[in-house]
Design a protein around this motif. Sequence first.
Motif, short mmCIF file in Angstrom:
data_model
loop_
_atom_site.label_atom_id
_atom_site.label_comp_id
_atom_site.label_asym_id
_atom_site.label_seq_id
_atom_site.Cartn_x
_atom_site.Cartn_y
_atom_site.Cartn_z
N ASN A 62 0.84 -1.19 0.00
CA ASN A 62 0.00 0.00 0.00
C ASN A 62 0.88 1.24 0.00
N TYR A 63 0.37 2.30 -0.60
CA TYR A 63 1.12 3.55 -0.60
C TYR A 63 0.14 4.70 -0.78
N LYS A 115 3.48 -5.76 9.37
CA LYS A 115 3.35 -4.71 8.36
C LYS A 115 4.37 -3.63 8.66
N ARG A 142 6.61 6.45 6.74
CA ARG A 142 5.83 7.65 6.43
C ARG A 142 6.68 8.89 6.66
N GLU A 202 7.60 2.50 10.90
CA GLU A 202 6.69 1.84 11.83
C GLU A 202 6.64 0.34 11.54
N ARG A 232 6.82 2.49 16.63
CA ARG A 232 7.24 3.53 15.69
C ARG A 232 8.41 4.34 16.24
N GLN A 244 3.82 8.01 1.82
CA GLN A 244 3.80 6.88 2.75
C GLN A 244 3.77 5.59 1.95
N THR A 304 5.96 0.10 7.64
CA THR A 304 5.54 1.35 7.01
C THR A 304 6.62 2.40 7.17
N SER A 360 3.85 1.09 2.58
CA SER A 360 3.82 0.01 3.57
C SER A 360 3.69 -1.33 2.87
N TYR A 361 4.13 -2.39 3.55
CA TYR A 361 4.01 -3.74 3.01
C TYR A 361 3.68 -4.69 4.16
N ARG A 362 2.65 -5.54 3.95
CA ARG A 362 2.26 -6.52 4.96
C ARG A 362 2.62 -7.93 4.48
#
Length: 467
Positions: free
Chosen positions: A280-281, A318, A322, A366, A380, A305, A320, A307-309
């Motif tokens: 996700n971004y 996950k 940011r 994070e 974080r 931002q 992230t 992120s990858y899960r």
Amino acid sequence: MLASGRKILLIFFLLILHYSLLFSQISHFLPAMRANDNNKELSNDSADWKVHRLIKDIHPSSSAYPSISFGGEDREQFRYFSHVNFGDVPTGSDDEDIYMQHRLLLHTDIMVNSWLRFFIQLNSCHANGRNPELHKADRDDLGVMQGFADLEFKGKLGFRLRAGRQELSYGAERILALRDGPTIRQNFDGVQAALNAGKYKLDLMAVQPVLYKPGVFDNSRRKQEHIYGAYFSSSAIQNHQAELYYFNAGFHNAIFASDTADDTRNYLGTRIARIKGNLNYEIEITLQNGKHGKSNVKAWHVSPQVSYRFNEAIFQPKFTLRASAFSGDKKANDNELNTFRPVSAKPPVYDLTPVGPANIVLVSPEAEFMFSPCLTLILRYLNVNRLSGNDGMYPSDMRKMTRIKNEEGIELGRHILNGAAFDLLYVPNKHIAILLYGGCFTAGNYIRNTGNGRNITAFSLRVNYRL
């Protein structure tokens, strides 16, 4: 006092972790904006407690209309700060702050027929033990949080007109948000029109923020302030959300440095986000222009931002990264103000840090771990610096500058803070949520050069019950 406060927080943490591991189960939590509840769906949820279902979608007669729903929310929050505001408090005040916040909300939702609706929500909010010299807007004995009428017509092109007192929240809440953290949430008086064409939505609004007062039904509009806006969103691109917005906001007697003047701004922004899948971004960009007194406003904001899960790994971690940058004033005495100001946003750094969305650069990696479907831990790291030496630091509500800019020939430094923080969220069912969060934040050279420069240790325990 410091030692006893830490012992209490440790006990809270252990109890939450213990019971979370014992009673975890698949669940979800109701939306924060209760006007968006689907009362028919809630009343038909056979897995829910009967007492909750009975007060949803009540029909006084055998016909579909009218229908009535009742609901509410109780939020109890314990907060602890050691060296609040990095130790810079009014003379005679203690920089250790321990207090409780209370928020009670009750609402009724009345569908008169298929196109006319009335929604009324009352609130009672106060804080016990909070230092009154540090916080002056923590009490509203009884007030109308929301009270509006909807005219809604559904179809391929749906239309809704809402008039009255209402809450507003858009996108990632960097520009216009609920501001859920304070004791009293922000609300607005005015009108909103919403167009809905499936994957395309457009909201138009003309509102004024509400001015809180401590008594009973005595809140009023900030008559010299306004917000006009349009917010367009699209989910037409698979797995993505695209948003485009424009706001015109006027603030009365806004303070920047030692200059107090009426401030009117135009906001033009966009946000694009991938919202499904492992990767996700998002990126959000906002440009501002307008007037602060006789000075021209030219400001900006950008927040990327990614992120990858890892869904197949244990605890489904996950990760992230940011970042955010909010512009500050570039040059003194150039008849141009470059300090960014949101309309009414959530804190840009962290709920427990006194840093607002202006003249900062934030970087925050994070890590999130799902120990069970209803127990989540987020760790974080935060690093925050000033962007411009010709501008100071501001609180989240942007009332006025809290720390001075560089003086001629005197460099005060750029580093504001770094720190580590955690969020532990436990949601056993859709009515209860328990959040324990906190962190330690080290004062940077800018904070040390403009005040006592003490490090902040802060924790909070929030318990929500929604009816």
